[in-house]
Scaffold this active site. Structure first.
Site, PDB file in Angstrom:
ATOM      1  N   HIS A 203     107.587  -8.478 130.524  1.00  0.00           N
ATOM      2  CA  HIS A 203     107.191  -9.864 130.270  1.00  0.00           C
ATOM      3  C   HIS A 203     105.680 -10.046 130.112  1.00  0.00           C
ATOM      4  O   HIS A 203     105.226 -11.059 129.599  1.00  0.00           O
ATOM      5  CB  HIS A 203     107.728 -10.795 131.366  1.00  0.00           C
ATOM      6  CG  HIS A 203     107.085 -10.608 132.705  1.00  0.00           C
ATOM      7  ND1 HIS A 203     107.653  -9.851 133.705  1.00  0.00           N
ATOM      8  CD2 HIS A 203     105.925 -11.084 133.210  1.00  0.00           C
ATOM      9  CE1 HIS A 203     106.877  -9.878 134.773  1.00  0.00           C
ATOM     10  NE2 HIS A 203     105.827 -10.615 134.503  1.00  0.00           N
ATOM     11  N   GLU A 241      96.741  -9.493 143.463  1.00  0.00           N
ATOM     12  CA  GLU A 241      97.491 -10.665 143.924  1.00  0.00           C
ATOM     13  C   GLU A 241      97.082 -11.013 145.345  1.00  0.00           C
ATOM     14  O   GLU A 241      96.855 -10.125 146.176  1.00  0.00           O
ATOM     15  CB  GLU A 241      98.990 -10.386 143.917  1.00  0.00           C
ATOM     16  CG  GLU A 241      99.614 -10.158 142.566  1.00  0.00           C
ATOM     17  CD  GLU A 241     101.113  -9.951 142.691  1.00  0.00           C
ATOM     18  OE1 GLU A 241     101.848 -10.966 142.700  1.00  0.00           O
ATOM     19  OE2 GLU A 241     101.542  -8.800 142.795  1.00  0.00           O
ATOM     20  N   ASP A 260     106.199  -0.721 140.633  1.00  0.00           N
ATOM     21  CA  ASP A 260     106.370  -2.125 140.275  1.00  0.00           C
ATOM     22  C   ASP A 260     105.455  -2.557 139.142  1.00  0.00           C
ATOM     23  O   ASP A 260     105.829  -3.416 138.337  1.00  0.00           O
ATOM     24  CB  ASP A 260     106.102  -3.002 141.513  1.00  0.00           C
ATOM     25  CG  ASP A 260     106.492  -4.448 141.298  1.00  0.00           C
ATOM     26  OD1 ASP A 260     107.525  -4.703 140.649  1.00  0.00           O
ATOM     27  OD2 ASP A 260     105.757  -5.331 141.778  1.00  0.00           O
ATOM     28  N   HIS A 265     103.543  -2.854 133.266  1.00  0.00           N
ATOM     29  CA  HIS A 265     102.515  -3.839 132.953  1.00  0.00           C
ATOM     30  C   HIS A 265     101.153  -3.217 132.630  1.00  0.00           C
ATOM     31  O   HIS A 265     100.564  -3.482 131.576  1.00  0.00           O
ATOM     32  CB  HIS A 265     102.343  -4.802 134.127  1.00  0.00           C
ATOM     33  CG  HIS A 265     103.574  -5.589 134.448  1.00  0.00           C
ATOM     34  ND1 HIS A 265     104.550  -5.863 133.528  1.00  0.00           N
ATOM     35  CD2 HIS A 265     103.972  -6.181 135.597  1.00  0.00           C
ATOM     36  CE1 HIS A 265     105.502  -6.576 134.097  1.00  0.00           C
ATOM     37  NE2 HIS A 265     105.176  -6.779 135.345  1.00  0.00           N
TER      38      HIS A 265
END
Length: 517
Positions: A203, A241, A260, A265
């Site tokens: 995404h 984050e 992850d 990404h």
């Protein structure tokens, strides 16, 4: 054929220009429709597509999950989630209000079925519900269901294409947990599907700022001559984050920061930054250019990797418990909540230019950015006010929280002395184009419906990325040495600083990042 309406009320939110080519007629089947992904991202994206006229009138959505719901209760839960976004300016999707005409148009095309999508017997009712037209099947499910759900769809004939219809499967990340599992999943899917039918989602690639990297690099002669080893000292890619594991301990303890974030990404950002100009903007040309980058990545040695884990601390005024004290986490967990890597790419363009990647949770800033650090001029003539040499130029590209870019260069400070000061030229998406609601899935859904695979990963792309990080994962799985601990609310473990310091370099600090944005 008419397409979805565009909002006409005076209070309608700012939207992107309407589509000139709505997607073809068909059905979107969402497997796992009662879950968070559907509510938080897929349906808001479909609403945006509706507002902008990207969906055809002959378009339907079938939601499938085991949860015992009716179509009415499912649509009501989707609407409630949409309404919640109007109250939170920091939500992934934010709009002042929901356009009733657009929502009614979309909701009227929704149907919910409660059934087991891994069962061929249960799915036998679906062919009649879909009919003989086009269909896209979106696996918004947990990864363990990818293989069984796809196989069941194929066994009942739902994936059979014809001269006048397409059938496509969308698979969310994570696509495997290492090279072996990714290869096994690819082989399984390709045993009953064609590669052209499979759309593997990352995404990150749906974000406007990520898509803009291609335009930035290859539509501006300003950048191209400098985008090489002769002028660039190194490149940093950061995804930080402030969130801790936030109740996702069971999932995260089996996954970790590297799995992850890195082979998906961060590697996608790496590929867009490092790739050669594609021969065209066609999907295969771009995916081939990315693959060349992945193939050229030197195997990452454990010495070039840092594994960190947060301990108790304070983030933005909130007390954060240590990772090992989180629900669902092994009290002696060795899982990393922070990962940093030094990557070397063996190509003519990038030989000798290190790429430093880092990602972590419970840090002191929320930021995803790329820092391109240029070399110092061959013979620095100027100095700063403190007597130090002039600053080398740098280009900072921010994906979040701000969306834009900053170009840092030197300018003479006013006054009789010949000293220079670093100044910055800024570009911000919101200032240039206005605030447009977008969750990053709009383009992905539209492209899949259109059959444009540019923003989706090919099987060899996936496997090459895992191949690069597998040596690190294997080494970490065998070590008894604990992770490098860092306080929640800090900028990460000291070992990450040491990774760059041994090369005479340092990370862009989070304090600097906050100032820049």
């Amino acid at each position: 054929m008419t397409s979805a309406p565009t909002p006409t009320s005076a209070s309608a939110p700012v939207i992107a220009p309407a589509a000139t080519h709505p997607a073809p007629a068909g059905t979107l089947v969402i497997l796992g429709a009662a879950g968070d992904l559907t509510h938080r991202l897929l349906v808001p994206a479909l609403y945006d597509l509706t507002c902008n006229g990207f969906l055809p009138d002959d378009f339907r959505i079938i939601g499938i999950s085991l949860e015992k719901e009716t179509t009415e209760s499912w649509v009501a839960s989707l609407r409630a989630k949409m309404e919640s976004f109007t109250q939170d300016k920091h939500a992934e999707f934010y709009t002042v209000s929901i356009d009733e005409e657009a929502w009614s148009w979309l909701a009227s095309r929704m149907t919910y079925l409660s059934l087991d999508f891994t069962s061929t017997d249960a799915l036998s009712v679906l062919p009649a519900a879909i009919g003989t037209g086009n269909a896209v099947f979106y696996l918004a499910t947990q990864p363990r269901f990818f293989g069984p759900a796809a196989e069941s769809l194929a066994r009942v004939g739902l994936m059979e294409e014809g001269p006048e219809r397409f059938r496509r499967l969308v698979v969310e990340k994570p696509f495997g947990t290492d090279l072996r599992s990714a290869q096994a999943l690819n082989a399984h899917l390709l045993s009953f599907l064609k590669e052209t039918q499979i759309y593997r989602v990352d995404h990150f690639l749906g974000k406007e700022t990520v898509q803009n990297l291609l335009a930035l690099r290859f539509s501006n002669l300003l950048f191209d001559p400098l985008w090489r080893r002769d002028y660039i000292d190194h490149i940093q890619i950061t995804a930080a984050e402030t969130l801790s594991v936030e109740g996702r301990g069971v999932f995260y303890d089996a996954t970790g920061a590297l799995r992850d974030m890195v082979p998906n990404h961060l590697f996608q950002l790496l590929a867009l930054i490092a790739m050669e100009p594609p021969s065209s903007l066609k999907a295969e040309a771009i995916r081939n250019a990315k693959q060349q980058v992945f193939d050229a990545i030197r195997p990452i040695s454990p010495e070039n990797a840092v594994r960190g884990q947060y301990t108790a601390g304070t983030v933005a005024g909130r007390s954060i418990a240590a990772y090992r004290a989180s629900p669902g986490v092994n009290p002696n967990s060795m899982t990393e909540t922070y990962a940093a890597l030094k990557i070397e790419i063996d190509t003519w363009r990038w030989a000798g230019v290190p790429f430093y990647l880092r990602t972590g949770k419970a840090l002191n800033s929320n930021v995803t950015e790329i820092v391109v650090q240029f070399k110092q001029t061959p013979h620095p003539l100027f100095h700063m006010a403190d007597g130090s040499a002039q600053m080398p130029n740098r280009f900072v590209y921010t994906i979040r929280p701000e969306k834009g870019a900053d170009l840092y260069f030197n300018a003479k400070h006013p006054g009789p002395e010949t000293i220079v000061e670093e100044v910055v030229s800024q570009f911000r998406y919101q200032n240039a184009f206005g605030a447009i609601p977008n969750v990053g899935y709009e383009t992905l859904l539209y492209d899949c419906l259109q059959g444009n695979a540019t923003l989706f990963q090919r099987a060899d792309n996936i496997e090459a990325a895992w191949r690069s990080v597998d040596p690190v994962l294997e080494a970490w799985s065998k070590t008894t040495t604990p992770p490098d601990f860092y306080d929640a609310g800090s900028d990460g473990p000291a070992a990450a600083d040491a990774l760059l310091a041994r090369d005479g370099r340092s990370w862009a600090t989070f304090e600097q990042i906050k100032k820049d944005n």
